[in-house]
Scaffold this active site. Sequence first.
Site, PDB file in Angstrom:
ATOM      1  N   VAL A  38       0.776  -1.460  -0.132  1.00 59.26           N
ATOM      2  CA  VAL A  38      -0.233  -0.057   0.024  1.00 59.26           C
ATOM      3  C   VAL A  38       1.065   1.128   0.063  1.00 59.26           C
ATOM      4  O   VAL A  38       0.770   2.405  -1.042  1.00 59.26           O
ATOM      5  CB  VAL A  38      -1.173  -0.137   1.785  1.00 59.26           C
ATOM      6  CG1 VAL A  38      -1.878   1.418   1.303  1.00 59.26           C
ATOM      7  CG2 VAL A  38      -1.952  -1.130   1.131  1.00 59.26           C
ATOM      8  N   ASP A  92      10.853   3.463   6.314  1.00 59.02           N
ATOM      9  CA  ASP A  92      10.049   2.044   6.145  1.00 59.02           C
ATOM     10  C   ASP A  92      11.702   1.480   7.397  1.00 59.02           C
ATOM     11  O   ASP A  92      13.062   2.037   7.187  1.00 59.02           O
ATOM     12  CB  ASP A  92      10.159   0.884   5.290  1.00 59.02           C
ATOM     13  CG  ASP A  92       9.611  -0.150   6.119  1.00 59.02           C
ATOM     14  OD1 ASP A  92       8.455  -0.781   5.440  1.00 59.02           O
ATOM     15  OD2 ASP A  92       9.927  -0.896   7.623  1.00 59.02           O
ATOM     16  N   PHE A 108      -8.274   1.366   0.130  1.00 60.85           N
ATOM     17  CA  PHE A 108      -9.342   0.570  -0.122  1.00 60.85           C
ATOM     18  C   PHE A 108      -8.465  -0.081  -1.553  1.00 60.85           C
ATOM     19  O   PHE A 108      -8.776  -0.662  -2.648  1.00 60.85           O
ATOM     20  CB  PHE A 108     -10.069   0.549  -0.608  1.00 60.85           C
ATOM     21  CG  PHE A 108     -11.274   1.489   0.553  1.00 60.85           C
ATOM     22  CD1 PHE A 108     -12.360   0.574   0.930  1.00 60.85           C
ATOM     23  CD2 PHE A 108     -11.593   3.182   0.486  1.00 60.85           C
ATOM     24  CE1 PHE A 108     -13.366   1.558   2.155  1.00 60.85           C
ATOM     25  CE2 PHE A 108     -11.973   3.667   0.928  1.00 60.85           C
ATOM     26  CZ  PHE A 108     -12.625   3.123   1.545  1.00 60.85           C
ATOM     27  N   GLY A 142     -15.652 -21.580  -2.454  1.00 59.42           N
ATOM     28  CA  GLY A 142     -14.563 -22.501  -1.791  1.00 59.42           C
ATOM     29  C   GLY A 142     -13.948 -22.128  -0.870  1.00 59.42           C
ATOM     30  O   GLY A 142     -14.019 -22.701   0.221  1.00 59.42           O
ATOM     31  N   CYS A 151      -6.363  -8.721   4.886  1.00 64.53           N
ATOM     32  CA  CYS A 151      -7.432  -7.260   5.021  1.00 64.53           C
ATOM     33  C   CYS A 151      -8.530  -7.842   6.145  1.00 64.53           C
ATOM     34  O   CYS A 151      -8.803  -8.122   6.962  1.00 64.53           O
ATOM     35  CB  CYS A 151      -7.558  -6.590   3.356  1.00 64.53           C
ATOM     36  SG  CYS A 151      -6.070  -5.276   3.347  1.00 64.53           S
TER      37      CYS A 151
END
Length: 453
Positions: free
Chosen positions: A11, A30, A154, A255, A262
């Site tokens: 993301v 990071d 999203f 399935g 998420c």
Amino acid sequence: MRMAVVGAGIVGLATGAGFADLGHSVQCVDIDTGKIAQLSRGIIPYHEPGLEAVVVRNVSAGRLTFGHEPSRVLQEAELVFLTVGTPSGDTGEMSLAALWSVIDRFEAWSASETRRIIVIKSTVPVGTAERAEARLRNRLPEHCLVDVVSIPEFMREGCAVRDFFEPTRIVIGSANSEATEKLTQLHQRLPGPIVATDRRSAELAKLAANACLAVKISFANEIAALAEQTGADYPSVAHSMGLDPRIGPHFLSAGLGFGGSCLPKDARALVRMADEAGAPQTLVEAAVRANAMLPLRMVRKLEAALSDPARRKVTLLGLAFKPGTDDMREAPSLRLIAELNRRHPGITITAYDPEANAVARKLLPSTVTVCDSAEEALNGADAAIVVTEWREFRQIKADDFKNWMNRPIIMDGRNALDAAALNAQGVVCIGVGRLPVVPKDSARKTSEAVPKV
């Protein structure tokens, strides 16, 4: 605009590279120095279609840079996106440790500098943006004016680049009209509708969206189980339901259920948060329980088709939680392997995934042999389970299954294969939510729905 992104996962990297591609100056930060070293050399440490090209293009143009120290980003960037992980345990409580660690490390900036905006894109409990803003204002000098805004992400793994440039919607939750206006202008070059709201509503919108998808998937699997017991064909049922515009065709496939970083996490978090708020989400809670039962349901179907599985070799085709990614976080394959080993100690398990093999070798128990091709994994197998619906598996021919396997029995856990064509050519293919059609040369008796060998 000068901006920074803290958290260089899929993301964060897609967000940073995307805004850089729109002409902004972006630093991705990071604390994982190894990851930053890879990114600085143009190496993307995970599989995400299209992301490498966007990253390399903007690094070469000088618009995208990398660093590993978040404390000073507010001294240089007007806008900071937070995309750190917020994992949850079985109880549903989200861990905000990474988020608070970043918030608490931010250093003050010069009094001559403008107001800063911090955007939380990570999925968080309702009220987190307000808490983060209060935490910063209590700690920073008075001249350091800051607004914390919620713009939930999203993005879908495997489609992150497309979802950045073609968002279905952009939700901006803010308590400051100037911040809302700036962020609206920033996103206007993207085609999705912009929804301006308050911070709590934006935070809940993300949790509610994923919980809704989890409920829909679990509903599909419950109806598929009913179809098997009543002799109905679930794919036909799903097609019929999907034609209703009030329902739609998406997320109706039956399935092995949902996984990833998420849906399971967010559904559990919503249940936990709702219980604490005095508004229990019994429907979502039931969906989570139903999803957890699916691997056991598949194992029982295998047991109906294969005698004494503990003495057999079973192959898993696919390990990632869905195609298009190498992510195995909460993947159905993990629960399936655990269930097979629990119920049938001594079973031989081989597995293959086109993208997740490297991840799998670090995660899976030593009792599972991760192979480099489908042919290698299927060689001598007594049965196979399609766990992830990679296109590669649809290209395996009936003769391949028969030549490679000891017994050509396929449990299609994603209804990805052409069961009718395989059955017609002597391969037992058992899907989800439909009665198997057994090849004549495989059934011992005409009364047997599934041959047990």
